[in-house]
Structure formats: structure tokens, C-alpha cells
Design a protein around this motif. Structure first.
Motif, PDB file in Angstrom:
ATOM      1  N   PRO A  20       0.836  -1.215   0.000  1.00  0.00           N
ATOM      2  CA  PRO A  20       0.000   0.000   0.000  1.00  0.00           C
ATOM      3  C   PRO A  20       0.865   1.257   0.000  1.00  0.00           C
ATOM      4  CG  PRO A  20      -0.740  -1.558   1.684  1.00  0.00           C
ATOM      5  CD  PRO A  20       0.566  -2.079   1.171  1.00  0.00           C
ATOM      6  N   ALA A  21       0.373   2.297  -0.634  1.00  0.00           N
ATOM      7  CA  ALA A  21       1.095   3.574  -0.659  1.00  0.00           C
ATOM      8  C   ALA A  21       1.153   4.187   0.737  1.00  0.00           C
ATOM      9  CB  ALA A  21       0.387   4.542  -1.615  1.00  0.00           C
ATOM     10  N   VAL A  22       2.270   4.854   1.017  1.00  0.00           N
ATOM     11  CA  VAL A  22       2.403   5.651   2.242  1.00  0.00           C
ATOM     12  C   VAL A  22       2.746   7.088   1.819  1.00  0.00           C
ATOM     13  CG1 VAL A  22       3.019   3.733   3.762  1.00  0.00           C
ATOM     14  CG2 VAL A  22       4.812   4.930   2.497  1.00  0.00           C
ATOM     15  N   ALA A  23       2.579   8.013   2.757  1.00  0.00           N
ATOM     16  CA  ALA A  23       2.665   9.436   2.406  1.00  0.00           C
ATOM     17  C   ALA A  23       3.940   9.815   1.632  1.00  0.00           C
ATOM     18  CB  ALA A  23       2.519  10.286   3.668  1.00  0.00           C
ATOM     19  N   PRO A  24       5.122   9.315   2.016  1.00  0.00           N
ATOM     20  CA  PRO A  24       6.317   9.742   1.280  1.00  0.00           C
ATOM     21  C   PRO A  24       6.356   9.275  -0.183  1.00  0.00           C
ATOM     22  CG  PRO A  24       6.904   8.834   3.433  1.00  0.00           C
ATOM     23  CD  PRO A  24       5.459   8.523   3.212  1.00  0.00           C
ATOM     24  N   ASP A  25       5.464   8.332  -0.566  1.00  0.00           N
ATOM     25  CA  ASP A  25       5.444   7.846  -1.955  1.00  0.00           C
ATOM     26  C   ASP A  25       4.838   8.858  -2.915  1.00  0.00           C
ATOM     27  OD1 ASP A  25       6.400   5.333  -1.121  1.00  0.00           O
ATOM     28  OD2 ASP A  25       4.351   4.594  -0.780  1.00  0.00           O
ATOM     29  N   VAL A  26       4.041   9.794  -2.378  1.00  0.00           N
ATOM     30  CA  VAL A  26       3.181  10.589  -3.258  1.00  0.00           C
ATOM     31  C   VAL A  26       3.990  11.422  -4.262  1.00  0.00           C
ATOM     32  CG1 VAL A  26       1.436  12.416  -3.332  1.00  0.00           C
ATOM     33  CG2 VAL A  26       1.298  10.635  -1.588  1.00  0.00           C
ATOM     34  N   ALA A  27       5.089  12.000  -3.821  1.00  0.00           N
ATOM     35  CA  ALA A  27       5.885  12.834  -4.737  1.00  0.00           C
ATOM     36  C   ALA A  27       6.437  12.005  -5.896  1.00  0.00           C
ATOM     37  CB  ALA A  27       7.024  13.496  -3.975  1.00  0.00           C
ATOM     38  N   ARG A  28       6.866  10.795  -5.584  1.00  0.00           N
ATOM     39  CA  ARG A  28       7.429   9.932  -6.624  1.00  0.00           C
ATOM     40  C   ARG A  28       6.335   9.423  -7.587  1.00  0.00           C
ATOM     41  NH1 ARG A  28      10.746   8.640 -10.199  1.00  0.00           N
ATOM     42  NH2 ARG A  28      11.001   6.435 -10.560  1.00  0.00           N
ATOM     43  N   VAL A  29       5.156   9.127  -7.033  1.00  0.00           N
ATOM     44  CA  VAL A  29       4.013   8.761  -7.879  1.00  0.00           C
ATOM     45  C   VAL A  29       3.703   9.903  -8.845  1.00  0.00           C
ATOM     46  CG1 VAL A  29       1.502   8.396  -7.849  1.00  0.00           C
ATOM     47  CG2 VAL A  29       2.973   7.094  -6.289  1.00  0.00           C
ATOM     48  N   ALA A  30       3.672  11.114  -8.302  1.00  0.00           N
ATOM     49  CA  ALA A  30       3.369  12.275  -9.145  1.00  0.00           C
ATOM     50  C   ALA A  30       4.424  12.443 -10.235  1.00  0.00           C
ATOM     51  CB  ALA A  30       3.281  13.531  -8.285  1.00  0.00           C
ATOM     52  N   ALA A  31       5.673  12.156  -9.903  1.00  0.00           N
ATOM     53  CA  ALA A  31       6.748  12.303 -10.892  1.00  0.00           C
ATOM     54  C   ALA A  31       6.650  11.251 -11.994  1.00  0.00           C
ATOM     55  CB  ALA A  31       8.105  12.207 -10.195  1.00  0.00           C
ATOM     56  N   ILE A  32       6.338  10.005 -11.608  1.00  0.00           N
ATOM     57  CA  ILE A  32       6.189   8.945 -12.623  1.00  0.00           C
ATOM     58  C   ILE A  32       5.002   9.264 -13.526  1.00  0.00           C
ATOM     59  CG2 ILE A  32       5.618   6.501 -12.952  1.00  0.00           C
ATOM     60  CD1 ILE A  32       7.198   5.894 -10.394  1.00  0.00           C
ATOM     61  N   ASP A  33       3.912   9.738 -12.919  1.00  0.00           N
ATOM     62  CA  ASP A  33       2.732  10.101 -13.715  1.00  0.00           C
ATOM     63  C   ASP A  33       3.049  11.251 -14.656  1.00  0.00           C
ATOM     64  OD1 ASP A  33      -0.204  10.270 -14.334  1.00  0.00           O
ATOM     65  OD2 ASP A  33       0.111  12.237 -13.438  1.00  0.00           O
TER      66      ASP A  33
END
Ligand SMILES: CC(C)(COP(=O)(O)OP(=O)(O)OC[C@H]1O[C@@H](n2cnc3c(N)ncnc32)[C@H](O)[C@@H]1OP(=O)(O)O)[C@@H](O)C(=O)NCCC(=O)NCCS
Length: 159
Positions: A20-33
Motif C-alpha cells: 500500500p502507498a504511504v505518504a512519502p510515496d506521493v511525490a514519486r508517484v506524481a513524478a512517474i505520472d
């Protein structure tokens, strides 16, 4: 924002962890997207994470593929009840793998994991929407066993 990871295509991918995603993942998710779509939407991903982290656990999933401590892909989906007059089913509405390491079964592992979550939630069908000319995403979902369904998308510009 760059979507490039430090992982190269020559490394083995046996150690991918789906979690499951955790808060620190969000920036990297946004970058991959952003790397995949060409559009930066950091607030969208933050809001999605907040809505999908704990609420309705079991019916919503925001999953991360992690390799050597780095986020290399993600998938988002949820169970929706009776929308469009259909039976309850799982919907996948976001899936992206780091372009540097595609075609290494990471998308497959993400999809299989979210399908398990949907199955545990009690639904017996998974659906998604793709652009009709997106042959890459079409090929991926066909490889996972999805077929053209009984619904079609309709839309209109609201000027
Ligand atoms: C679709 C996507 C998630 C697939 O991830 P992936 O990790 O490369 O997929 P897999 O390695 O699990 O591939 C599984 C199967 O999909 C098909 N596939 C994947 N990439 C393909 C390609 N470039 N061409 C043809 N078929 C392909 C193949 O059948 C493959 O099986 P095989 O390797 O045995 O031939 C990835 O290409 C991606 O992120 N694309 C961009 C998605 C996007 O635009 N997202 C934004 C909107 S949601």
C-alpha cells in the motif's frame, strides 16, 4: 519534476515488492505520472492518497511497486456498487510503471495484487477505461485477460 529513476533496465526485477502507498510515496508517484502523461498534478495525487489511504479499506487500493527502496510503479482502483446499472465490480483507474523498467512484469504484479483485493472484497469482475487508440495500454490489459466490455464511454464538451 523528473520521472527518471536511478534503476537501470539491466537490473533483475525479482525483488519487486507490492505494498500500500504511504505518504512519502506521493511525490514519486506524481513524478512517474508526470513523466508518462506530460502533465504535473501533485495536488490530485495528494488528494487521492488521502482519500485512499485508510478510508473504506478493503474496497479502495492505492498500491506501490517498490524496487530497492524506490517507487517504480503504482496502481489505483476501487470497488464501485451498481454504477451505470452494472453489478458491483472493481475499477482500475490509474496504472503506470517507470518507463525505464517496463516489460518486466511490474504492471502485471500490480494488476494481480489489486485483483486479489477486489476478489477479497467480494466482486467477480474488474473493469477499466482506456483511450481507444492507446495500443500500449490495450495490449497490457489484453495480456491480463480483459476483453471489450458491454459498456462504451460517451462524452460532450461543456463550453
Ligand atoms: C501499461 C504498463 C503499466 C505496463 O507495465 P509493464 O510493467 O511494462 O507491463 P508487464 O511487463 O507486466 O507486461 C505484461 C504484458 O503486457 C503487454 N505489454 C506490455 N508492454 C507492451 C508493449 N510495449 N508492447 C506490447 N505489449 C506490451 C505484453 O503482453 C506483456 O507481456 P509479455 O512481456 O509476456 O509480452 C506500462 O507500459 C505503462 O505504465 N504505460 C503507461 C500507462 C499510462 O499511460 N498511464 C497513464 C494513464 S492511467
Amino acid at each position: 519534476m523528473s520521472g527518471a529513476s536511478s534503476i537501470t533496465a539491466t537490473e533483475p526485477y525479482r525483488d519487486v515488492q507490492i505494498r500500500p502507498a504511504v505518504a512519502p510515496d506521493v511525490a514519486r508517484v506524481a513524478a512517474i505520472d508526470e513523466a508518462a502523461t506530460g502533465e504535473a498534478k501533485p495536488r490530485y495525487w495528494q488528494s487521492l492518497f488521502e482519500n485512499f489511504s485508510q478510508a473504506r479499506a478493503g474496497c479502495r487500493a492505492f498500491l506501490i511497486a517498490e524496487l530497492k527502496g524506490e517507487v517504480v510503479g503504482f496502481i489505483c482502483g476501487e470497488v464501485r456498487d451498481f454504477e451505470f446499472g452494472a453489478e458491483s465490480c472493481g475499477w482500475v483507474f490509474a496504472l503506470t510503471v517507470d518507463p525505464a523498467i517496463r516489460v518486466n512484469s511490474i504492471g502485471t504484479q500490480l494488476f494481480e495484487e489489486i485483483c486479489q483485493i477486489f476478489t477479497q472484497a467480494g466482486v467477480r469482475k474488474v473493469r477499466t477505461m482506456i483511450e481507444h487508440d492507446n495500443q500500449l495500454v490495450m495490449a497490457f490489459f489484453r495480456s491480463q485477460g480483459l476483453m471489450v466490455g458491454r459498456f462504451i464511454g460517451m462524452e460532450k464538451n461543456l463550453d
